[in-house]
Design an enzyme around this catalytic site. Structure first.
Site, PDB file in Angstrom:
ATOM      1  N   ASP A  43      -0.038 -12.733   5.233  1.00 25.73           N
ATOM      2  CA  ASP A  43      -0.867 -13.567   6.095  1.00 25.73           C
ATOM      3  C   ASP A  43      -2.276 -13.676   5.492  1.00 25.73           C
ATOM      4  O   ASP A  43      -2.844 -14.768   5.365  1.00 25.73           O
ATOM      5  CB  ASP A  43      -0.922 -12.897   7.488  1.00 25.73           C
ATOM      6  CG  ASP A  43      -1.439 -13.820   8.566  1.00 25.73           C
ATOM      7  OD1 ASP A  43      -1.844 -14.944   8.244  1.00 25.73           O
ATOM      8  OD2 ASP A  43      -1.454 -13.402   9.739  1.00 25.73           O
ATOM      9  N   LYS A  92       0.862  -1.187   0.000  1.00 29.67           N
ATOM     10  CA  LYS A  92       0.000   0.000   0.000  1.00 29.67           C
ATOM     11  C   LYS A  92       0.898   1.236   0.000  1.00 29.67           C
ATOM     12  O   LYS A  92       0.996   1.958   0.988  1.00 29.67           O
ATOM     13  CB  LYS A  92      -0.894  -0.031   1.247  1.00 29.67           C
ATOM     14  CG  LYS A  92      -1.939  -1.128   1.246  1.00 29.67           C
ATOM     15  CD  LYS A  92      -3.141  -0.813   0.370  1.00 29.67           C
ATOM     16  CE  LYS A  92      -3.989   0.275   0.980  1.00 29.67           C
ATOM     17  NZ  LYS A  92      -5.149   0.609   0.116  1.00 29.67           N
ATOM     18  N   ASP A 104      -3.873 -16.923   2.834  1.00 26.65           N
ATOM     19  CA  ASP A 104      -5.061 -17.684   3.232  1.00 26.65           C
ATOM     20  C   ASP A 104      -6.151 -17.571   2.172  1.00 26.65           C
ATOM     21  O   ASP A 104      -6.826 -18.549   1.851  1.00 26.65           O
ATOM     22  CB  ASP A 104      -5.619 -17.166   4.567  1.00 26.65           C
ATOM     23  CG  ASP A 104      -4.970 -17.856   5.757  1.00 26.65           C
ATOM     24  OD1 ASP A 104      -3.961 -18.550   5.553  1.00 26.65           O
ATOM     25  OD2 ASP A 104      -5.479 -17.699   6.884  1.00 26.65           O
TER      26      ASP A 104
END
Ligand code: NAD
Length: 370
Positions: free
Chosen positions: A250, A193, A254
């Site tokens: 993370d 970002k 997933d």
């Protein structure tokens, strides 16, 4: 014949059951070649707490430091829920990651054609998917200081986490990303970002510089992390390698992995820096799932995530790419024959247990190896 030293850490719950199926494949290669494996094993997690009072001993750590690769099962379970926080079963895994400085976490998301129907995405979006999310594992907001919660004079609480990266930390993970892309489809996306975070600006600058100096032949594209999350469910096959910081990794790993099926299918690898003399990286390979206490000891666990992790060890630590491909193909074929463990069971398929699935993969591997 090359000899590879493996440290097996089966751990708790279903860990020893699924690791037994990897041992079956190791015995297969030891009989057939093209390489020989010498294995040693040790306790980790709850099993080590029961015997030694700590979740991993110094002796096991020394063996891990010497091994060509560490194969890890799973740790934890209700039996150890009340042990002190710093010696809980997971602390064994965290110590391995920290002491071996395993900063690069590789999480592939692969969709086997036979399981495409089980995805929450449409078949055409997901069938044949093969992407790699590369997560920085030892820095960023999970570790940055200050990290605190303080009570202010007005009684309010203020919590602070610090996102912190250095050039070196970004450079070394960027190099892993480009190395992976070199042996894959030659494309790296860097998700960050940079529009709202200074660390995002650093990630963009450093990865662009590494691209220019280290891997100009690889396609490179920065992508805003929120857009990356959207694109993963819109058109996941546009990606090859996606590299990102600890927090975004993370979440994105997933997201990518769960598009392709059950926890019992997901392998992973964690790599350290190359050794100055040998060029070999410290490495630990493990399934993404935990110790599954609800099915432990019943022979029901899906061994594919752990077998897939062994395949990653062959590919990324031991230079046995052809054999890794054979393992992937054997898994795909066995699924294509309709064999399923309970977690991936579908109508009209044949339900099998851990051992039967492992045996079927070995038989298919033998057939493919000729
Ligand atoms: P889990 O991954 O162990 O299980 C979640 C669900 O998925 C369960 O229903 C389980 O039966 C199923 N499942 C998981 N792996 C499977 C497999 N190979 N085959 C078939 N089904 C499978 O997660 P949890 O229940 O949240 O945690 C259980 C224990 O594992 C806890 O003590 C937790 O702390 C620990 N844990 C360890 C690790 C690790 O060792 N890396 C990771 C996650 C959780």
């Amino acid at each position: 014949m090359a000899t590879h030293n493996l440290l097996m850490l089966p751990g708790d719950g279903i860990g020893p059951e699924v690791m037994a199926e990897v041992e079956r494949l190791i015995a297969f290669f030891n009989k057939r070649g093209p390489a020989k494996f010498e294995t040693s094993s040790d306790l980790v997690g709850g099993a080590a707490i029961d015997k030694h009072g700590v979740p991993v001993t110094d002796e096991a750590m020394a063996k891990a430091g010497q091994a060509d690769a560490v194969l890890f099962g799973s740790v934890g379970g209700p039996k150890w829920d009340k042990v002190a926080y710093d010696i809980r079963p997971e602390a064994g895994l965290l110590r391995l990651r920290k002491d071996l400085d395993l900063f690069a976490n590789l999480r592939p998301a692969i969709c086997y054609p036979a399981l495409a129907e089980a995805s929450s995405l449409k078949r055409e979006l997901i069938e044949g998917l093969d992407i790699m999310i590369l997560r920085e594992l030892t820095g960023g907001v999970y570790f940055g200081e200050p990290k605190e919660m303080v009570t202010l004079e007005n009684g309010q609480q203020r919590a602070v986490d610090t996102q912190l990266y250095t050039t070196h930390e970004v450079e070394r993970i960027a190099k892993v990303a480009f190395d992976l892309a070199r042996v894959r489809r030659k494309k790296v996306h860097m998700a960050a970002k940079w529009n709202v975070m200074r660390t995002g600006v650093l990630w963009q600058q450093v990865t662009a510089a590494v691209h220019k100096s280290y891997a100009p032949e690889i396609a490179y594209e920065p992508i805003l992390a929120d857009n990356c999350a959207m694109q993963l469910v819109k058109n996941p096959k546009q990606f090859d390698v996606v590299v990102c910081d600890n927090l975004f990794g993370d979440i994105l790993s997933d997201e990518a992995a769960m598009m392709t099926g059950s926890l019992g299918m997901l392998p992973s690898a964690s790599l350290g820096a190359p050794d100055a003399k040998t060029g070999k990286r410290k490495a630990l390979y493990e399934p993404v799932h935990g110790s599954a206490p609800d099915i432990a000891g019943q022979g029901l666990a899906n061994p594919i995530a752990t077998i897939g992790s062994f395949g990653m060890a062959l590919r990324y630590s031991l230079g046995m790419v052809k054999e890794a491909e054979l393992i992937d193909k054997a898994i795909a074929n066995v699924l294509g024959q309709g064999l399923r463990t309970g977690d991936i069971m579908q109508p009209n398929m044949r339900k099998v247990g851990t051992t039967e699935m492992g045996r079927a993969i070995e038989t298919e591997l033998a057939r493919l190896a000729g």
